[in-house]
Design an enzyme around this catalytic site. Structure first.
Site, PDB file in Angstrom:
ATOM      1  N   ILE A 113       0.840  -1.201   0.000  1.00 43.93           N
ATOM      2  CA  ILE A 113       0.000   0.000   0.000  1.00 43.93           C
ATOM      3  C   ILE A 113       0.874   1.250   0.000  1.00 43.93           C
ATOM      4  O   ILE A 113       1.978   1.263   0.537  1.00 43.93           O
ATOM      5  CB  ILE A 113      -0.955  -0.025   1.226  1.00 43.93           C
ATOM      6  CG1 ILE A 113      -2.098   0.961   1.075  1.00 43.93           C
ATOM      7  CG2 ILE A 113      -0.194   0.170   2.537  1.00 43.93           C
ATOM      8  CD1 ILE A 113      -3.245   0.743   2.067  1.00 43.93           C
ATOM      9  N   CYS A 114       0.357   2.297  -0.654  1.00 47.20           N
ATOM     10  CA  CYS A 114       0.978   3.624  -0.603  1.00 47.20           C
ATOM     11  C   CYS A 114      -0.156   4.636  -0.450  1.00 47.20           C
ATOM     12  O   CYS A 114      -1.214   4.296   0.082  1.00 47.20           O
ATOM     13  CB  CYS A 114       1.845   3.883  -1.847  1.00 47.20           C
ATOM     14  SG  CYS A 114       0.934   4.013  -3.396  1.00 47.20           S
ATOM     15  N   ARG A 115       0.023   5.840  -0.901  1.00 47.97           N
ATOM     16  CA  ARG A 115      -1.019   6.849  -0.743  1.00 47.97           C
ATOM     17  C   ARG A 115      -2.218   6.571  -1.644  1.00 47.97           C
ATOM     18  O   ARG A 115      -3.363   6.592  -1.201  1.00 47.97           O
ATOM     19  CB  ARG A 115      -0.455   8.237  -1.035  1.00 47.97           C
ATOM     20  CG  ARG A 115      -1.453   9.348  -0.833  1.00 47.97           C
ATOM     21  CD  ARG A 115      -0.772  10.717  -0.963  1.00 47.97           C
ATOM     22  NE  ARG A 115      -1.700  11.769  -0.631  1.00 47.97           N
ATOM     23  CZ  ARG A 115      -2.406  12.449  -1.535  1.00 47.97           C
ATOM     24  NH1 ARG A 115      -2.287  12.167  -2.815  1.00 47.97           N
ATOM     25  NH2 ARG A 115      -3.225  13.394  -1.157  1.00 47.97           N
ATOM     26  N   MET A 118      -3.866   4.315   0.860  1.00 46.75           N
ATOM     27  CA  MET A 118      -4.261   4.842   2.173  1.00 46.75           C
ATOM     28  C   MET A 118      -5.353   5.898   2.071  1.00 46.75           C
ATOM     29  O   MET A 118      -6.078   6.113   3.035  1.00 46.75           O
ATOM     30  CB  MET A 118      -3.036   5.408   2.903  1.00 46.75           C
ATOM     31  CG  MET A 118      -2.049   4.354   3.386  1.00 46.75           C
ATOM     32  SD  MET A 118      -2.761   3.147   4.552  1.00 46.75           S
ATOM     33  CE  MET A 118      -3.207   4.184   5.943  1.00 46.75           C
TER      34      MET A 118
END
Length: 109
Positions: free
Chosen positions: A60-62, A88
């Site tokens: 996961i990232c932004r 996120m």
């Protein structure tokens, strides 16, 4: 690249957060492993020591761009990895808990 939605994640699923330090400090998923994408290849051993041997790595990232790149790299290394669609931003939007390092409520930047 295989993806999974935030709603499909269950408590206890292994989550790898590849956002940069300032993003992580502002807020992250509780229990996630943090290895910034910019340091990922050099710190790859941290993942192999922490990830479940026969489990999936949810990256996961932004918003899903950086995590997709890391997930592709992991798949090439033979790791069962998937990108978390929407990252996120979606995690926070659907009401999943976001915390800081001390456990207080955080935010996504």
């Amino acid at each position: 690249m295989p993806t999974v939605g935030v709603a499909d994640l269950k408590d206890g699923d292994f989550l790898l957060d590849v956002r940069e330090d300032e993003e992580w400090k502002a807020g992250h998923a509780e229990g996630a492993l943090h290895i910034p994408m910019s340091e990922f290849v050099a710190r790859y051993g941290e993942l192999t020591g922490a990830a479940p041997q026969d489990g999936r790595v949810h990256v996961i990232c932004r918003s899903g761009g950086r995590s997709a790149q890391v997930a592709v790299y992991l798949v090439q290394q033979g790791v069962d990895a998937v990108n978390v669609d929407g990252g996120m931003q979606v995690w926070e939007a659907v009401g999943r808990r976001v915390v800081t390092d001390d456990g207080t409520p955080g935010t996504i930047v």
